[in-house]
Design a protein around this motif. Sequence first.
Motif, PDB file in Angstrom:
ATOM      1  N   GLN A  79      -7.686  59.722 130.993  1.00 25.11           N
ATOM      2  CA  GLN A  79      -6.714  60.641 131.169  1.00 25.11           C
ATOM      3  C   GLN A  79      -6.105  58.870 131.972  1.00 25.11           C
ATOM      4  O   GLN A  79      -6.298  58.625 132.495  1.00 25.11           O
ATOM      5  CB  GLN A  79      -7.142  61.341 132.480  1.00 25.11           C
ATOM      6  N   VAL A  80      -4.746  58.991 132.209  1.00 23.31           N
ATOM      7  CA  VAL A  80      -3.351  58.287 133.092  1.00 23.31           C
ATOM      8  C   VAL A  80      -2.440  59.075 133.991  1.00 23.31           C
ATOM      9  O   VAL A  80      -1.638  60.094 133.927  1.00 23.31           O
ATOM     10  CB  VAL A  80      -2.331  57.409 132.073  1.00 23.31           C
ATOM     11  N   GLY A  81      -3.583  58.547 135.266  1.00 25.05           N
ATOM     12  CA  GLY A  81      -2.567  58.789 136.286  1.00 25.05           C
ATOM     13  C   GLY A  81      -2.692  60.510 136.465  1.00 25.05           C
ATOM     14  O   GLY A  81      -4.088  61.294 135.968  1.00 25.05           O
ATOM     15  N   GLU A  82      -1.315  61.130 136.714  1.00 19.55           N
ATOM     16  CA  GLU A  82      -1.934  62.423 137.072  1.00 19.55           C
ATOM     17  C   GLU A  82      -1.736  63.169 135.287  1.00 19.55           C
ATOM     18  O   GLU A  82      -1.654  64.642 135.441  1.00 19.55           O
ATOM     19  CB  GLU A  82      -0.916  63.574 138.342  1.00 19.55           C
ATOM     20  N   GLY A  83      -1.493  62.468 134.226  1.00 16.76           N
ATOM     21  CA  GLY A  83      -1.611  63.066 132.906  1.00 16.76           C
ATOM     22  C   GLY A  83      -2.433  64.183 132.386  1.00 16.76           C
ATOM     23  O   GLY A  83      -3.594  63.635 133.220  1.00 16.76           O
ATOM     24  N   GLU A  84      -1.947  64.941 131.195  1.00 19.52           N
ATOM     25  CA  GLU A  84      -2.761  65.782 130.398  1.00 19.52           C
ATOM     26  C   GLU A  84      -4.063  64.421 130.063  1.00 19.52           C
ATOM     27  O   GLU A  84      -3.930  63.485 129.504  1.00 19.52           O
ATOM     28  CB  GLU A  84      -2.513  66.304 129.479  1.00 19.52           C
ATOM     29  N   PRO A  85      -5.399  64.901 130.089  1.00 24.32           N
ATOM     30  CA  PRO A  85      -6.641  64.346 129.434  1.00 24.32           C
ATOM     31  C   PRO A  85      -6.484  64.191 128.085  1.00 24.32           C
ATOM     32  O   PRO A  85      -5.175  65.452 127.076  1.00 24.32           O
ATOM     33  CB  PRO A  85      -7.946  64.948 129.805  1.00 24.32           C
ATOM     34  N   VAL A 107     -15.384  57.022 134.684  1.00 27.03           N
ATOM     35  CA  VAL A 107     -15.280  55.626 134.773  1.00 27.03           C
ATOM     36  C   VAL A 107     -13.711  55.980 135.206  1.00 27.03           C
ATOM     37  O   VAL A 107     -12.838  56.191 134.879  1.00 27.03           O
ATOM     38  CB  VAL A 107     -15.545  54.897 133.614  1.00 27.03           C
ATOM     39  N   GLU A 108     -13.704  54.702 136.100  1.00 27.68           N
ATOM     40  CA  GLU A 108     -11.986  55.010 136.930  1.00 27.68           C
ATOM     41  C   GLU A 108     -11.452  53.782 136.847  1.00 27.68           C
ATOM     42  O   GLU A 108     -12.604  52.462 137.789  1.00 27.68           O
ATOM     43  CB  GLU A 108     -12.270  55.936 138.477  1.00 27.68           C
ATOM     44  N   VAL A 109     -10.506  53.198 136.295  1.00 29.21           N
ATOM     45  CA  VAL A 109      -9.968  51.895 136.239  1.00 29.21           C
ATOM     46  C   VAL A 109      -8.402  51.843 136.857  1.00 29.21           C
ATOM     47  O   VAL A 109      -7.939  52.294 135.891  1.00 29.21           O
ATOM     48  CB  VAL A 109     -10.354  50.803 134.651  1.00 29.21           C
ATOM     49  N   GLY A 110      -8.173  52.291 138.507  1.00 27.62           N
ATOM     50  CA  GLY A 110      -6.727  52.393 138.539  1.00 27.62           C
ATOM     51  C   GLY A 110      -7.048  53.493 138.378  1.00 27.62           C
ATOM     52  O   GLY A 110      -7.692  54.401 138.744  1.00 27.62           O
ATOM     53  N   ALA A 111      -5.101  53.460 137.895  1.00 25.36           N
ATOM     54  CA  ALA A 111      -4.903  54.270 137.494  1.00 25.36           C
ATOM     55  C   ALA A 111      -5.669  55.222 136.493  1.00 25.36           C
ATOM     56  O   ALA A 111      -5.450  56.403 135.721  1.00 25.36           O
ATOM     57  CB  ALA A 111      -3.404  55.171 137.347  1.00 25.36           C
ATOM     58  N   LEU A 112      -6.140  54.710 135.348  1.00 26.98           N
ATOM     59  CA  LEU A 112      -7.400  55.547 134.360  1.00 26.98           C
ATOM     60  C   LEU A 112      -7.875  55.592 134.357  1.00 26.98           C
ATOM     61  O   LEU A 112      -9.424  55.896 135.521  1.00 26.98           O
ATOM     62  CB  LEU A 112      -7.074  53.754 133.097  1.00 26.98           C
ATOM     63  N   THR A 113      -8.960  56.824 133.513  1.00 23.62           N
ATOM     64  CA  THR A 113     -10.153  57.375 134.112  1.00 23.62           C
ATOM     65  C   THR A 113     -10.881  58.095 132.630  1.00 23.62           C
ATOM     66  O   THR A 113     -10.026  58.145 131.643  1.00 23.62           O
ATOM     67  CB  THR A 113      -9.812  58.589 135.079  1.00 23.62           C
TER      68      THR A 113
END
Length: 729
Positions: free
Chosen positions: A357-363, A340-346
């Motif tokens: 995961q938020v943006g390019e951050g670590e899961p 699921v993707e909501v903006g930068a949130l996955t």
Amino acid sequence: MSKRTTIVLAVLNAALLGFILLYEQGTLSTSDVARRSGQVLRRFVRERVDHVELIRDEDAPIVFDRERTEDDELGDSLGTWTLTAPVESAADDDAVDSLLSALEWLDARRTLEGVADEDRARMGLDEPRFVVRFRVMDEEVALRIGGEAPTGDGVYAAVDGEDRAYVVGTDFVESIDHDVDHFRDKDLFAGFYGTDARQITLGGGVPELRFERDGVWRVRAPVRGWADASKVDRLLRGLRDLRATRFLDERPDDLGPYGLDTPWRALTVTRAEGETATLLVGEPCGEHADERYARAATDEDGEGPVVCVRASDVQMLELDPESVRATSLLTLGDDAIERVEVGALTLRRGETTWELQVGEGEPSPADDAAIAAWLGALRDARVRRFEPVDGEPGHGLGSPTATVTFHRSDDDQTLVLHLGEVDADGAWVRRGDEEALTLYDAAVADALRPTPLRFRARQLVSLEPGDARSLGIEAGSAAGIEAGGLTERATRGEGGTWTLEAPSSMEADRVVVRDIARRLATLAAERFVAEAPAAEHGLRSPSRVVTARFEPAEEGGEPTDLRLAFGAETVEGTYARLDEGPVFIASAELVDAVERSLASLDALTVPIEDLTSIRLERGPEQTELTRDGTTWQLAGGGTPNPDRTRALLDRLSTLRASRVLTHGAQDASLASPPLRVVATRRDGSTVSLSFGPEITQDGEALVPARRDGVPVTYGFRPELLESILDFAP
């Protein structure tokens, strides 16, 4: 014997063996027949029977043939039975199985040997009621069923070629006395599955309703939009499970009498390969008002006979076009969603749990329960109004304020939800490229704009409780810690014993300390509230702060320091914050645990093994007990009541306070206590306990008590002290 003679004999033996094997392939072996001894049909070896005829009186023979494929021959399957006369049709497996079982296990109640021709005529075997013929291998066997035996114990039966007759039970007659319809497969669409259906058309006496599938089911006419998958599934399931109750006309010349020329309903299902299945449903079925005429057709089998079906089985065809559109905001089940993707949130499904995961951050681990609850809330949201899309979508959906994309586990197309305007009427949403806009309650807007905090794993700390080395509790006043409050600090020694270092130096309560350490080591949020504290959370002036240090036992392990602040109470619990993390709701059980004092609640316990005397002082009155070996006596002479004495000693040796009332100086009420207990040890030292008048604190009745040399006043429930306070020798 010459070599040539030996070769000739070997060839002859091989030829003879081949002949025997070839012969036995087409005949029953003696072992097959031997296993059937005791049965009427000794040559009925079920797995080898491939042809059965059932003749009832003047009716046309009912003929069954078993079809075996090469795979059946190689495997365990016994093949498939079909009806070949008087109609060609698939056979009802249960009905045929019942018939074969009746033949296989037919036994005689009596056997009549040496039956003559005139006996056969008298038994009704010359003109039998039933004849059952079967072929086993290449052998034909016929069973005749005649009249009833005069003794009333059954009916006569005989096998052609035998000079005997049998009396068999009437239950056998009941098992074979059926017409051809009984043995026909009642499934109108046997073998037709709708799993790969791509189009469904429902018409007849209603405006045509059309569904098409391209990843999701859509209604194409007379309204447009996403279809309610449960109602589509009900149509397909109803078609697959539909069974005839009776067969009427194999090849009708005129469908008018059945109402099938202008049917009440006409359903056509088209599969991905282009195969179709059609069902026509007509008028009520003659005298059977709870049934309707019907006719099925498939590309493979062509048009079937006119039959009757239960009216209740075709109720799924009564669909209101306005009710067939999906009203749920989310039409996918949890297991169908991979990402699921909501903006930068996955949100991404891992092997065992969800990841965030938020943006390019670590899961990081996500809260599975929170994700399930969120998906459930989306699924529970219901459309309040549909509005067709005519050109550019309105209600702000030309430039949506939020977009949620669901990637499916089956690699089918993605599902996208777009959020538009949110006003007093509600929240406007477009589901993918649906040809309709949908209005939901305004609360849906928050669900479509979730923050990472909503899915953060609620487990905040994962440490070993046994690694706790120090605990501190700073309890503030109503104005908070800054206004000045009590600080307790306990540390763990080398032997594992916890010691209270502040505000007094004494033994810490091992039960309380271990409970708090366990709760901190496994700390979990009930629910996250905000990324940073706000005024209403009460964390700027916390009511209580708990600090702890955990040091791993293994060498080289890094210590972990925790600071947990508690703020204002809420209906769900208490606002709290761990270090500089987000605000969350702490459970009531955790709050209750840290509100307890760390001081030992066993400080007033008096071990009785070393005592030589116990004196109870009530003002000027004194009662003293002295030890005499293993018994206790009154100091002035006499023997005290043994039961009350035993209760007094037991309570003194197990005293555990309900709570700590105060630290520090002794309360004035204990300066001249109503009761003072002085216990003397063998070494001459004494233990003095003071018990004050009953008080009420937080709605609970308590007796304050204190031990000389211990700077803590404790509270006991009055009933716990009855054997001490009311002691009379």
